[in-house]
Scaffold this active site. Structure first.
Site, PDB file in Angstrom:
ATOM      1  N   HIS A  48       0.828  -1.208   0.000  1.00 31.54           N
ATOM      2  CA  HIS A  48       0.000   0.000   0.000  1.00 31.54           C
ATOM      3  C   HIS A  48       0.863   1.259   0.000  1.00 31.54           C
ATOM      4  CE1 HIS A  48      -2.577   2.931   2.463  1.00 31.54           C
ATOM      5  NE2 HIS A  48      -3.134   2.889   1.276  1.00 31.54           N
ATOM      6  N   GLU A  51       2.369   1.824  -3.417  1.00 36.86           N
ATOM      7  CA  GLU A  51       1.342   2.384  -4.315  1.00 36.86           C
ATOM      8  C   GLU A  51       1.242   3.899  -4.143  1.00 36.86           C
ATOM      9  OE1 GLU A  51      -2.876   3.708  -4.041  1.00 36.86           O
ATOM     10  OE2 GLU A  51      -2.835   1.633  -3.281  1.00 36.86           O
ATOM     11  N   HIS A  52       1.259   4.372  -2.901  1.00 34.51           N
ATOM     12  CA  HIS A  52       1.240   5.819  -2.656  1.00 34.51           C
ATOM     13  C   HIS A  52       2.468   6.495  -3.256  1.00 34.51           C
ATOM     14  CE1 HIS A  52      -1.961   7.003   0.371  1.00 34.51           C
ATOM     15  NE2 HIS A  52      -2.196   5.711   0.188  1.00 34.51           N
ATOM     16  N   GLU A 128      -4.217   8.079   7.143  1.00 34.01           N
ATOM     17  CA  GLU A 128      -5.202   7.163   6.557  1.00 34.01           C
ATOM     18  C   GLU A 128      -5.484   5.999   7.505  1.00 34.01           C
ATOM     19  OE1 GLU A 128      -5.935   4.650   2.402  1.00 34.01           O
ATOM     20  OE2 GLU A 128      -4.023   5.673   2.745  1.00 34.01           O
TER      21      GLU A 128
END
Length: 429
Positions: A48, A51-52, A128
């Site tokens: 994740h 991906e950012h 997040e």
């Protein structure tokens, strides 16, 4: 399928396309076979985070420049990480496909992963995670995943753990990217106004680093005993889930499972929606769900309700599951569900994004590329015995795990007994 074309490049990257002559747009996606299920405990959340970081720029394109390029094209650019894959995708008008392709490919293969950029993005991801922890209606599905899959990575949240994200350096993130973003684990998928050979030429022009194959994801244990999980949180509602291991993504019964999901709780005419919400008013939100993975899957039920309604709502669920196991689904339910599934598929495939997603996911997972007619045929061929067999195999009380988020553990424990009596004796983790 006839309208799709698939090419394996010398690099090991696969390119799959579907031409849609009646549109002027193209949806392009690059799919990578890495997600939370590919991570070790010490890497939880790195898929994740990578991906950012893809959006933080490359040596050729800065972060702001990427935003400006796609804004100037009137295009959409986004990405997502799941349990078993990561995808970066863009929707553009056909004349801008070459430029979009070049930028997205550079983001995927050559992210800068600068330490200063990572420091900023790390804070964003930590925010997040904090937001996710404040959303019990989302978090409860990961609590259920832990109950169903135990210590296997499939049971961990995709978003990752704050301690891992906080300690990650650009060097360790670069090693993770190099280990998992390998040519044989990447699929380029596109659908819309395109020519396959032109997309292949764009793909051949990419500077693809040659890397060894990524390590295989750990196999799922043959036996996954059910567990009870409870997370105490002061909430107005209890967020309740039930679930069990299901079939794998390549199991031919996957079409019957989709039909069953609709009958159980996937539509407004489904049993759970009608009995729990419409007939008794015991919940605003109640539904069933299913997920397909490599070697296994998951079937589950969710409902959110106030403390006074927890026991009666779960009693209704218990009664409906018992009725379904003993009497089976009806011929009328079967036909209505099959027509619903067919309609949803046909309507979704009017979108270039939906068609690209179908191509990318199928090729990445090694599934056959079925034509629409072949998919409809498989849905049509689902029988009452197919669906009722899945009910007996997947929804037996002794297979069910349960997880909840709410204020008091005892409220949950007492209410779950009619559904899965064997779980009540287990300490709540």
């Amino acid at each position: 399928m006839a309208e799709c074309e698939l090419t394996l490049l010398d690099s090991g990257v696969r390119v799959v396309t579907e031409a849609m002559p009646t549109v002027r747009s193209v949806t392009l996606g690059i799919w990578i076979a890495t997600g939370s299920a590919a991570e070790s405990e010490a890497e939880a959340g790195l898929s994740h985070l990578v991906e950012h970081m893809l959006f933080r720029g490359t040596d050729r394109y800065g972060s702001l420049e990427i935003d400006q390029i796609f804004d100037a094209m009137g295009a959409e650019l986004n990405a997502g990480t799941g349990k078993e894959n990561t995808s970066v995708y863009a929707r553009v008008i056909d004349e801008h496909l070459p430029q979009a392709f070049e930028v997205v490919a550079d983001m995927v293969w050559h992210p800068r992963l600068d330490e200063a950029d990572l420091a900023n993005e790390r804070e964003i991801v930590l925010e997040e995670i904090a937001m996710y922890e404040d959303e019990p209606q989302d978090r409860v599905f990961d609590v259920l995943g832990e109950a169903v899959f135990g210590d296997h990575p499939l049971g961990r949240p995709v978003i990752g753990r704050a301690d891992v994200i906080g300690a990650t350096t650009s060097a360790s993130l670069g090693r993770f990217h190099a280990k998992h973003y390998t040519p044989g684990d990447i699929v380029i998928a596109a659908a819309g106004s395109l020519e396959h050979d032109a997309v292949v030429e764009l793909a051949r022009a990419i500077d693809v680093p040659q890397r060894p194959a990524a390590p295989a994801m750990p196999p799922v244990p043959a036996q996954l005993p059910p567990h009870l999980r409870f997370l105490r949180k002061d909430t107005e509602q209890y967020h309740l889930t039930l679930g069990a291991p299901a079939i794998a993504r390549d199991d031919p019964r996957r079409f019957a499972l989709r039909v069953l999901d609709n009958i159980l709780g996937g539509t407004s005419s489904s049993r759970l929606f009608q009995k729990v919400r419409e007939d008794r008013g015991l919940a605003y939100n109640v539904f069933s769900f299913q997920a397909l993975n490599a070697g296994t899957g998951q079937i589950g039920i969710y409902l959110g309700t106030r403390p006074d309604n927890v026991a009666p709502a779960l009693q209704v669920v218990a009664d409906e599951l018992d009725l379904m196991r003993h009497d089976g689904v009806t011929a009328e339910e079967l036909e209505r569900s099959k027509e619903n599934v067919k309609g949803r598929i046909v309507l979704s495939l009017e979108s270039t994004a939906a068609r690209m997603n179908r191509l990318g996911a199928a090729v990445l997972c090694g599934l056959p590329l079925l034509s629409l007619d072949e998919v409809v045929e498989r849905i049509e061929s689902v029988t009452l015995e197919d669906v009722n067999g899945l009910v007996r195999d997947l929804l037996a009380p002794e297979r069910l795990s349960a997880a909840a988020i709410g204020a008091e553990e005892d409220v949950f424990r007492r209410a779950i007994e009619p559904l899965a009596p064997g779980l009540v004796a287990e300490p709540v983790a």
